[in-house]
Scaffold this motif. Structure first.
Motif, PDB file in Angstrom:
ATOM      1  N   PHE A   1       4.889   4.378  11.959  1.00 59.29           N
ATOM      2  CA  PHE A   1       6.268   4.246  11.826  1.00 59.29           C
ATOM      3  C   PHE A   1       7.193   5.194  12.016  1.00 59.29           C
ATOM      4  N   VAL A   2       6.787   6.283  12.278  1.00 65.65           N
ATOM      5  CA  VAL A   2       7.604   7.582  12.537  1.00 65.65           C
ATOM      6  C   VAL A   2       7.250   8.103  14.127  1.00 65.65           C
ATOM      7  N   GLU A   3       8.037   8.954  14.749  1.00 66.96           N
ATOM      8  CA  GLU A   3       7.798   9.707  15.786  1.00 66.96           C
ATOM      9  C   GLU A   3       8.819  10.676  16.307  1.00 66.96           C
TER      10      GLU A   3
ATOM     11  N   THR B   1       0.873  -1.135  -0.134  1.00 67.81           N
ATOM     12  CA  THR B   1       0.118   0.019  -0.214  1.00 67.81           C
ATOM     13  C   THR B   1       0.858   1.358  -0.046  1.00 67.81           C
ATOM     14  N   HIS B   2       2.202   1.256   0.198  1.00 62.55           N
ATOM     15  CA  HIS B   2       3.173   2.074   0.218  1.00 62.55           C
ATOM     16  C   HIS B   2       4.534   1.617  -0.039  1.00 62.55           C
ATOM     17  N   THR B   3       5.350   2.417  -0.297  1.00 60.02           N
ATOM     18  CA  THR B   3       6.988   2.055  -0.522  1.00 60.02           C
ATOM     19  C   THR B   3       7.592   1.994   0.837  1.00 60.02           C
TER      20      THR B   3
ATOM     21  N   SER C   1       6.411  12.159   6.460  1.00 58.73           N
ATOM     22  CA  SER C   1       7.740  12.087   6.879  1.00 58.73           C
ATOM     23  C   SER C   1       7.959  11.979   8.283  1.00 58.73           C
ATOM     24  N   GLY C   2       9.125  11.829   9.005  1.00 57.47           N
ATOM     25  CA  GLY C   2       9.134  11.886  10.249  1.00 57.47           C
ATOM     26  C   GLY C   2      10.455  11.098  10.635  1.00 57.47           C
ATOM     27  N   MET C   3      10.672  10.857  12.065  1.00 57.15           N
ATOM     28  CA  MET C   3      11.934   9.935  12.689  1.00 57.15           C
ATOM     29  C   MET C   3      11.382   8.811  12.862  1.00 57.15           C
TER      30      MET C   3
ATOM     31  N   ASP D   1      -6.810  15.688 -14.140  1.00 53.03           N
ATOM     32  CA  ASP D   1      -7.435  14.446 -13.410  1.00 53.03           C
ATOM     33  C   ASP D   1      -6.410  13.328 -13.278  1.00 53.03           C
ATOM     34  N   LEU D   2      -6.365  12.699 -12.154  1.00 52.01           N
ATOM     35  CA  LEU D   2      -5.026  11.734 -12.126  1.00 52.01           C
ATOM     36  C   LEU D   2      -5.267  10.490 -12.991  1.00 52.01           C
ATOM     37  N   ARG D   3      -6.824  10.255 -13.267  1.00 46.31           N
ATOM     38  CA  ARG D   3      -7.030   8.923 -13.997  1.00 46.31           C
ATOM     39  C   ARG D   3      -6.686   9.125 -15.388  1.00 46.31           C
TER      40      ARG D   3
ATOM     41  N   ILE E   1       7.589   7.609  -3.895  1.00 47.15           N
ATOM     42  CA  ILE E   1       9.081   7.417  -3.508  1.00 47.15           C
ATOM     43  C   ILE E   1       9.527   7.608  -2.118  1.00 47.15           C
ATOM     44  N   GLU E   2      10.313   6.618  -1.531  1.00 44.01           N
ATOM     45  CA  GLU E   2      10.346   6.746  -0.108  1.00 44.01           C
ATOM     46  C   GLU E   2      11.838   6.953  -0.063  1.00 44.01           C
ATOM     47  N   GLY E   3      12.100   7.709   1.116  1.00 43.93           N
ATOM     48  CA  GLY E   3      13.576   8.214   1.365  1.00 43.93           C
ATOM     49  C   GLY E   3      13.868   7.866   2.797  1.00 43.93           C
TER      50      GLY E   3
ATOM     51  N   ALA F   1      12.541   9.189   7.618  1.00 50.94           N
ATOM     52  CA  ALA F   1      12.199   8.801   6.472  1.00 50.94           C
ATOM     53  C   ALA F   1      11.068   9.761   5.779  1.00 50.94           C
ATOM     54  N   PHE F   2      10.906   9.652   4.525  1.00 53.19           N
ATOM     55  CA  PHE F   2       9.855  10.281   3.782  1.00 53.19           C
ATOM     56  C   PHE F   2       9.059   9.499   2.947  1.00 53.19           C
ATOM     57  N   GLY F   3       7.847   9.804   2.516  1.00 48.11           N
ATOM     58  CA  GLY F   3       7.347   9.103   1.389  1.00 48.11           C
ATOM     59  C   GLY F   3       6.248   9.826   0.419  1.00 48.11           C
ATOM     60  N   PHE F   4       6.844  10.351  -0.579  1.00 49.03           N
ATOM     61  CA  PHE F   4       5.840  11.222  -1.403  1.00 49.03           C
ATOM     62  C   PHE F   4       5.321  10.508  -2.544  1.00 49.03           C
ATOM     63  N   GLY F   5       4.089  11.055  -2.693  1.00 50.28           N
ATOM     64  CA  GLY F   5       3.232  10.609  -3.966  1.00 50.28           C
ATOM     65  C   GLY F   5       3.820  11.200  -5.396  1.00 50.28           C
ATOM     66  N   ILE F   6       4.430  10.436  -6.200  1.00 51.61           N
ATOM     67  CA  ILE F   6       4.874  10.756  -7.514  1.00 51.61           C
ATOM     68  C   ILE F   6       3.934  11.353  -8.616  1.00 51.61           C
TER      69      ILE F   6
HETATM   70  C1  FA5 Z   1       2.348   7.155   3.116  1.00 55.46           C
HETATM   71  O1  FA5 Z   1       1.936   6.207   2.263  1.00 55.46           O
HETATM   72  C2  FA5 Z   1       3.544   6.726   4.232  1.00 55.46           C
HETATM   73  N1  FA5 Z   1       4.119   5.564   3.851  1.00 55.46           N
HETATM   74  C3  FA5 Z   1       4.386   8.106   3.965  1.00 55.46           C
HETATM   75  C4  FA5 Z   1       5.501   8.075   4.867  1.00 55.46           C
HETATM   76  C5  FA5 Z   1       6.700   7.624   4.591  1.00 55.46           C
HETATM   77  C6  FA5 Z   1       5.192   8.676   6.144  1.00 55.46           C
HETATM   78  C7  FA5 Z   1       7.599   7.643   5.387  1.00 55.46           C
HETATM   79  C8  FA5 Z   1       6.510   8.962   7.055  1.00 55.46           C
HETATM   80  C9  FA5 Z   1       7.533   8.377   6.589  1.00 55.46           C
HETATM   81  P1  FA5 Z   1       0.229   8.562   2.684  1.00 55.46           P
HETATM   82  O2  FA5 Z   1      -0.795   7.455   2.863  1.00 55.46           O
HETATM   83  O3  FA5 Z   1      -0.169   9.933   3.252  1.00 55.46           O
HETATM   84  O4  FA5 Z   1       1.600   7.869   3.465  1.00 55.46           O
HETATM   85  O5  FA5 Z   1       0.824   8.593   1.239  1.00 55.46           O
HETATM   86  C10 FA5 Z   1       1.797   9.398   0.880  1.00 55.46           C
HETATM   87  C11 FA5 Z   1       1.343  10.086  -0.665  1.00 55.46           C
HETATM   88  O6  FA5 Z   1       0.848   9.261  -1.543  1.00 55.46           O
HETATM   89  C12 FA5 Z   1       0.293  11.075  -0.311  1.00 55.46           C
HETATM   90  O7  FA5 Z   1       0.643  12.343  -0.033  1.00 55.46           O
HETATM   91  C13 FA5 Z   1      -0.165  11.164  -1.702  1.00 55.46           C
HETATM   92  O8  FA5 Z   1       0.592  12.041  -2.446  1.00 55.46           O
HETATM   93  C14 FA5 Z   1       0.108   9.987  -2.389  1.00 55.46           C
HETATM   94  N2  FA5 Z   1      -1.326   9.216  -2.346  1.00 55.46           N
HETATM   95  C15 FA5 Z   1      -1.962   8.409  -1.417  1.00 55.46           C
HETATM   96  N3  FA5 Z   1      -2.829   7.980  -1.979  1.00 55.46           N
HETATM   97  C16 FA5 Z   1      -2.715   8.147  -3.163  1.00 55.46           C
HETATM   98  C17 FA5 Z   1      -3.767   7.700  -4.151  1.00 55.46           C
HETATM   99  N4  FA5 Z   1      -4.896   6.856  -4.019  1.00 55.46           N
HETATM  100  N5  FA5 Z   1      -3.589   8.054  -5.467  1.00 55.46           N
HETATM  101  C18 FA5 Z   1      -2.482   8.761  -5.697  1.00 55.46           C
HETATM  102  N6  FA5 Z   1      -1.777   9.327  -4.798  1.00 55.46           N
HETATM  103  C19 FA5 Z   1      -1.981   8.762  -3.658  1.00 55.46           C
END
Ligand code: FA5
Length: 347
Positions: free
Chosen positions: A255-257, A173-175, A291-293, A330-332, A214-216, A313-318
């Protein structure tokens, strides 16, 4: 009837001379000897004749049909020979530039992902990967999501109906599980990014069931949240050509604090020249993700001593980043597979 047969044959032969293509030849064949053809029509009248007449007419009919078939075959061969001769006789001008096959272009997400990888690589990060079908343990438990804790519902999960090796499996569900994979069996320092596809039961204009993150992760002795902020500012400088401000807003991820939503100053506001920026809608900030510690429980799950090491760590939506960069409403649209959409991007 014999006269009609002879007249039809003559009509056929006359028409045959004017036929210039295989399709026209086929149509001619159908109109004379096809199911509803004129000569086929005559053979249907055989039943009305006396036995002797039927014999005589049947014989003539077969002869005419044979002639027609031979004429059709002959004309078809002529047409094919002529086409082949035309082809062979074609003079190619070899001095003309060759016709180039149409060039494809990269998908906007690939462009954004490659640019991100490039930037972080130059900043000293290694690229790590993990599988799309992930152990539920790595996706949740080792990341300090408690079993049955509502936090698991934050990310609507596709569960894989197959317990290979006795393990519960999910589409990741995430990286963030790549954090676990990168730390297991390794002694810090760990400095990785992990770009890739992730999956959630989500579907609207800003949520897709398949998207990219993208995870860092940076773990070492004495790493602090200030390092996270400094690294992100350095990242914006390398990515956008100038250092942008970074804002951390308190948030919760198991997973961060402490945990934080990470925003960057909108790099597109300047373009708006005084009017409201169409990218950040005048907010001045763009949300990159969470993001977080790194939580001590995560370190314990992978055998790293939290008394010795710290990390962020951080996790951004590309996908959303690509939407902003290219003003995609529209993302789709990005996953419709319409090549007209893709032609709008250059790499
Ligand atoms: C996470 O997935 C955490 N794993 C991020 C993280 C990593 C936090 C490391 C702390 C440390 P979140 O569910 O908020 O978090 O998703 C992160 C990003 O993914 C969102 O900001 C958004 O840009 C993108 N995202 C989430 N759901 C969708 C979706 N269904 N479609 C497109 N982008 C999405």
């Amino acid at each position: 009837m014999l006269d009609t047969l002879e007249a039809e044959k003559e009509r056929f032969l006359a028409a045959l001379k004017g036929v210039e293509g295989e399709e026209a030849l086929y149509q001619l064949q159908v109109s004379f000897v096809g199911k509803k053809g004129s000569i086929t029509g005559l053979s249907k009248k055989l039943g009305k004749l006396s036995v002797d007449e039927r014999k005589a007419f049947g014989k003539e009919l077969n002869r005419v049909k044979g002639e027609i078939q031979a004429a059709l075959d002959g004309r078809r061969d002529e047409l094919r020979d002529a086409a082949r001769a035309r082809d062979l006789g074609r003079v190619e001008d070899l001095t003309m530039p060759p016709k180039r096959p149409p060039r494809g272009s990269l998908h906007p997400i690939t462009i954004a992902q490659r640019a991100l990888i490039d930037t972080f690589r130059r900043m000293g990060f290694d690229v790590a990967e993990g599988p799309h079908i992930e152990h539920a343990n790595y996706n949740f438990d080792a990341l300090n999501f408690q079993p049955d804790h509502p936090a698991r519902d934050m990310q609507d999960t596709f569960v894989v109906d197959d317990r290979r090796g006795g393990e519960d499996l999910v589409l990741r569900t995430h990286t963030s599980p790549v954090q676990i994979r990168s730390m297991l069996g390794r002694t810090p320092p760990v400095r990785i990014i992990a770009p890739g596809t992730v999956f959630r039961c989500d579907d609207d204009a800003t949520h897709s069931p398949m998207f990219h993150q993208i995870e860092g992760l940076f773990v070492d002795r004495g790493v602090t949240m200030a390092d996270l902020k400094a690294t992100m500012i350095q990242f914006t400088a390398a990515f956008f050509g100038r250092a942008l401000d970074i804002r951390l807003r308190p948030s919760y991820f198991p997973f961060v604090e402490p945990g934080a939503e990470l925003d960057m100053q909108c790099p597109f506001c300047e373009r708006a020249k005084g009017s409201v920026c169409s990218v950040c809608k005048g907010a001045g900030w763009i949300e990159l993700g969470g993001s977080g510690m790194v939580h001590p429980a995560v370190f314990e799950a992978v055998g790293v001593d939290p008394e010795v090491y710290t990390g962020w760590a951080f996790g951004f939506g590309i996908d959303r980043m690509a939407m902003l960069m290219y003003q995609i409403p529209d993302l789709r649209q990005m996953f419709d597979g319409d090549v007209r959409f893709l032609r709008g991007f250059s790499n």
